[in-house]
Design an enzyme around this catalytic site. Sequence first.
Site, PDB file in Angstrom:
ATOM      1  N   GLY A 300     -16.716  -3.275  -1.669  1.00  0.00           N
ATOM      2  CA  GLY A 300     -15.319  -2.901  -1.813  1.00  0.00           C
ATOM      3  C   GLY A 300     -14.411  -3.989  -1.305  1.00  0.00           C
ATOM      4  O   GLY A 300     -14.855  -5.105  -0.987  1.00  0.00           O
ATOM      5  N   GLY A 301     -13.131  -3.679  -1.223  1.00  0.00           N
ATOM      6  CA  GLY A 301     -12.155  -4.670  -0.809  1.00  0.00           C
ATOM      7  C   GLY A 301     -12.286  -5.086   0.635  1.00  0.00           C
ATOM      8  O   GLY A 301     -11.850  -6.175   1.009  1.00  0.00           O
ATOM      9  N   ASP A 416      -6.513   8.348   1.255  1.00  0.00           N
ATOM     10  CA  ASP A 416      -7.261   7.697   0.168  1.00  0.00           C
ATOM     11  C   ASP A 416      -8.321   8.646  -0.398  1.00  0.00           C
ATOM     12  O   ASP A 416      -9.476   8.251  -0.624  1.00  0.00           O
ATOM     13  CB  ASP A 416      -7.910   6.412   0.664  1.00  0.00           C
ATOM     14  CG  ASP A 416      -8.183   5.427  -0.481  1.00  0.00           C
ATOM     15  OD1 ASP A 416      -7.622   5.624  -1.583  1.00  0.00           O
ATOM     16  OD2 ASP A 416      -8.947   4.472  -0.279  1.00  0.00           O
TER      17      ASP A 416
END
Length: 602
Positions: A300-301, A416
């Site tokens: 992921g980021g 999120d």
Amino acid sequence: MASYTFHLLLLTFFAGLGAGQDECSETSCRDNGPAIRFPFRLKDRQPDHCGYPGFDLSCSQSKDTLLHLPFSVKVSVQKINYKSQLVHLNDPDGCLPLQLTNLNYSAFHLQSQDNYYHNFTLFNCTSTQRASLIPISCLSSPGYQVYAAYSSDSISHLRLLSCSKMYEIFSVPYGIFGKKFDVPLNWSKPICGHCEEQGKYCRLKNNSTQHEAECFDIPKQPNRGASKKLKVAGEVLGPLLMLLISIAIYCVHTSNKLKKEDEMRIEKFLEDYKALKPTRYSYADIKKITNRFQDKLGQGGYGTVFKGKFSNEILVAVKVLNNSKGNGEEFINEVGTMGTIHHVNVVRLVGYCADGFRRALVYEFLPNDSLEKFIFSASSRNISLGWEKLQDIALGIAKGIEYLHQGCDQRILHFDIKPHNILLDQSFNPKISDFGLAKLCSKEQSAVSMTAARGTMGYIAPEVLSRNFGKVSYKADVYSFGMLLLEIVGGRKNNDVTVENTSQVYFPEWIYNSLNQGEELRIRIEEDGDAKITRKLAIVGLWCIQWCPADRPSMKVVVQMLEGEGDNMTMPANPFATISTTIRNNPGRHLQQELPVISEIE
């Protein structure tokens, strides 16, 4: 990176300076001084193999070239003739007789070239002598005169008055007693004169134990013009290079300072966190647990997730955080938040690593990956779950969010909620994960302060993007959950730009219009009762995505709605009345773009 570039720059620069520099190359003590090369060498500046044993030279403080003779005698070298193998010596203080006292040439490689050399006896006298004596003024002083006489002369013929014998000097030329006389000495070994006659130089043979010499070609001297240009270039580029080095040092210092502050902030947090349960691991432990990061589960980021295993065969998922992003906020959020959470529908944090700049989070391993891979799959895999299982998953997620909002000492806002962050265990029970964007607030607090939006587009509540829609509160998670429910119902992302009919791109509005007109949602309906479940999930989802936060139910009410039969559920107001035109005119506009983590005012 800056540190690596800086060190590379220095290595390149100094390597360039040293390129072509031979440690045995010809040198001198001063510009107009005698050239120094084999068999001579500069002692303490050049290695032993650069010269022949006994041919050691040095430079005085006044840059005179000095030859080291036996008995610690040092004489000045005036000239060296390498073809004739001849060296001209003088005393730096102008008194050779004093330096050559008791010097035995037979113990040295250098021999006198004078065909007429003699032995002399030195006398000191208290009166002036007029006999055939040679006065030595450099050794004399008022009332103390020193004379030299041929040792072969009879003392009776010398008529030495008031004189006494001092010592003898053997095998020296007559002119040695002159003030400016230099002594020419010849060396017979090593034989290098023939090399010089051929235009070559001489050196010791490699691996020779007998100190044998050999000839070799003279190295090409650098072009004087080119040397001058290089010198000028060095004078111009030198300050620029120093400026670049200074900038590099400053950048490295600043970067290290920020990283150090970040590390200290995390260490302070972990010190306060000691009483809580998750275990702290070293980076070496993390490498051992993941078998040196061999099994990658995803990326992921903010980091990469690897599969790991403890010695007792317990599987874990290890998220190694990316140090290039953030300032440690995500790490503190996840450890600080998840370390206090113990709920069946929230991923359990097993441990963490904060080893210098290396950080990692260790979670329980969930074998069925994320909900996203089931509800967005084009294959029949998502249908195999069945609507009853999908309803159970939706209810489990809702209970997990309700726990975050009401079950902890402080209210936890996730910010999120999306299918990618819902993981499934071996029984397909859902667990909420990824608390990197979470925020804690008191249960009495009706709103939270933020400087910019956070979360994933497509799931972000309107008030998070613009305060015109209301204050940011726990209702933002309710909106995200509603969007997730509608994606479960549709089996696709709510803003699917691949749909050919763009009027149907915004799926939540299509669901609302269909239900409001009394139509059944015939979406993957295969068994009796499926239509009832899809209708209930859709209506709950529409209640959750109301644009005004006050119109959305709390997660406690959402759980009650999902646990109910759904027969008496009423349709909410149309949430798309004022925004449907805008959405249709801008379908799928960056709706899954990740937003950056923000810093908080409070």
